[in-house]
Design an enzyme around this catalytic site. Structure first.
Site, PDB file in Angstrom:
ATOM      1  N   ARG A  91     -17.907   9.200 -18.248  1.00 16.10           N
ATOM      2  CA  ARG A  91     -18.520   9.778 -17.046  1.00 16.10           C
ATOM      3  C   ARG A  91     -17.755  11.023 -16.615  1.00 16.10           C
ATOM      4  O   ARG A  91     -16.542  11.005 -16.471  1.00 16.10           O
ATOM      5  CB  ARG A  91     -18.501   8.754 -15.893  1.00 16.10           C
ATOM      6  CG  ARG A  91     -18.876   9.292 -14.507  1.00 16.10           C
ATOM      7  CD  ARG A  91     -20.387   9.358 -14.338  1.00 16.10           C
ATOM      8  NE  ARG A  91     -20.782   9.873 -13.031  1.00 16.10           N
ATOM      9  CZ  ARG A  91     -21.081   9.108 -11.977  1.00 16.10           C
ATOM     10  NH1 ARG A  91     -20.999   7.800 -12.060  1.00 16.10           N
ATOM     11  NH2 ARG A  91     -21.474   9.656 -10.841  1.00 16.10           N
ATOM     12  N   ARG A 100     -25.842  11.000 -15.687  1.00 17.15           N
ATOM     13  CA  ARG A 100     -24.560  10.359 -15.959  1.00 17.15           C
ATOM     14  C   ARG A 100     -24.706   9.266 -17.014  1.00 17.15           C
ATOM     15  O   ARG A 100     -25.759   8.647 -17.138  1.00 17.15           O
ATOM     16  CB  ARG A 100     -23.938   9.803 -14.672  1.00 17.15           C
ATOM     17  CG  ARG A 100     -24.628   8.673 -13.947  1.00 17.15           C
ATOM     18  CD  ARG A 100     -25.854   9.051 -13.114  1.00 17.15           C
ATOM     19  NE  ARG A 100     -25.650  10.027 -12.052  1.00 17.15           N
ATOM     20  CZ  ARG A 100     -25.308   9.697 -10.804  1.00 17.15           C
ATOM     21  NH1 ARG A 100     -25.178   8.447 -10.453  1.00 17.15           N
ATOM     22  NH2 ARG A 100     -25.149  10.634  -9.898  1.00 17.15           N
ATOM     23  N   ASP A 103     -22.843   4.744 -14.109  1.00 26.47           N
ATOM     24  CA  ASP A 103     -22.552   4.776 -12.669  1.00 26.47           C
ATOM     25  C   ASP A 103     -22.375   3.335 -12.212  1.00 26.47           C
ATOM     26  O   ASP A 103     -23.234   2.494 -12.463  1.00 26.47           O
ATOM     27  CB  ASP A 103     -23.740   5.431 -11.947  1.00 26.47           C
ATOM     28  CG  ASP A 103     -23.559   5.519 -10.447  1.00 26.47           C
ATOM     29  OD1 ASP A 103     -22.433   5.799  -9.978  1.00 26.47           O
ATOM     30  OD2 ASP A 103     -24.563   5.333  -9.725  1.00 26.47           O
ATOM     31  N   ASP A 105     -21.577   1.243  -8.780  1.00 29.06           N
ATOM     32  CA  ASP A 105     -21.461   1.356  -7.328  1.00 29.06           C
ATOM     33  C   ASP A 105     -21.107   0.008  -6.716  1.00 29.06           C
ATOM     34  O   ASP A 105     -21.753  -1.005  -7.026  1.00 29.06           O
ATOM     35  CB  ASP A 105     -22.773   1.865  -6.728  1.00 29.06           C
ATOM     36  CG  ASP A 105     -23.081   3.307  -7.126  1.00 29.06           C
ATOM     37  OD1 ASP A 105     -22.131   4.070  -7.378  1.00 29.06           O
ATOM     38  OD2 ASP A 105     -24.273   3.656  -7.190  1.00 29.06           O
TER      39      ASP A 105
END
Ligand code: X6L
Ligand code: MG
Ligand code: MG
Length: 174
Positions: A91, A100, A103, A105
């Protein structure tokens, strides 16, 4: 909470996504990496969904999924771990909201509300994002986040265009 002793595990919900390269392989890499961490156990994984791009719409479709992690890591340490796994998978952060490889989160950490410079939990925009709420429905429909269940949020959003992908994640046996 100032300490999280190692006998006390917190249930955290993680969003996974990406739209460059072999994203399902990147997401499985993330699951396996988190499972390999001595302070994390991956306890639930959603299906993988193919989702239209939000924010910057002139980019490829994404794959998105969610997972539940039981962890004794404090939230900022869990965030560090997620960012480390993103970097291991190549990344690079250039364009905001751009394409990307991976990811990760931190969406929810127990029942905590956290607002620091680096971290806002529950994720402030998760309730509006179909690519977060649809996979969360697989693993946490009844979970209360910011006073309402995930199923409540699901009733308020437009899920058109989101469909299960052909790929699926596997939960490593511990
Ligand atoms: C107006 C302005 C409306 C901005 C929406 C929404 C911005 C989402 C950023 C927005 C806005 C985001 C993913 C994605 C991104 C993903 C899919 C973001 C950050 N990440 N689209 N777009 N899946 N489908 O994981 O979530 S960029
Ligand atoms: Mg994201
Ligand atoms: Mg992110």
């Amino acid at each position: 909470m100032s300490i999280n002793p190692d006998y006390a595990e917190t249930s955290a919900l993680i969003g996974l996504g990406g739209n460059i390269g072999d994203v399902s392989a990147s997401m499985q890499f993330a699951i396996d990496s988190l499972q390999a961490h001595e302070q994390c156990r991956v306890t639930k994984i959603s299906k993988i969904y193919k989702t239209p791009p939000w924010g910057v719409s002139d980019q490829d479709w994404f794959l998105n999924a969610c997972a539940e992690i039981k962890t004794s890591l404090m939230p900022e340490a869990l965030l560090d771990e997620l960012l480390k796994v993103e970097r291991l998978r190549g990344r690079v952060r250039d364009e905001r909201w751009g394409p990307r490889t991976l990811d990760l989160d931190l969406l929810v950490y127990g029942d905590e509300a956290i607002a620091t410079q680096r971290l806002t939990v529950p994720h402030p925009r998760m309730a509006d994002r179909p690519f977060v709420i649809v996979p969360l429905m697989d693993i946490a429909a009844g979970r209360i986040v910011a006073g309402r269940t995930i199923a409540d949020y699901a009733r308020q959003i437009d899920i058109s265009g989101i469909e299960p992908a052909n790929e699926e994640l596997t939960l490593p046996i511990i």
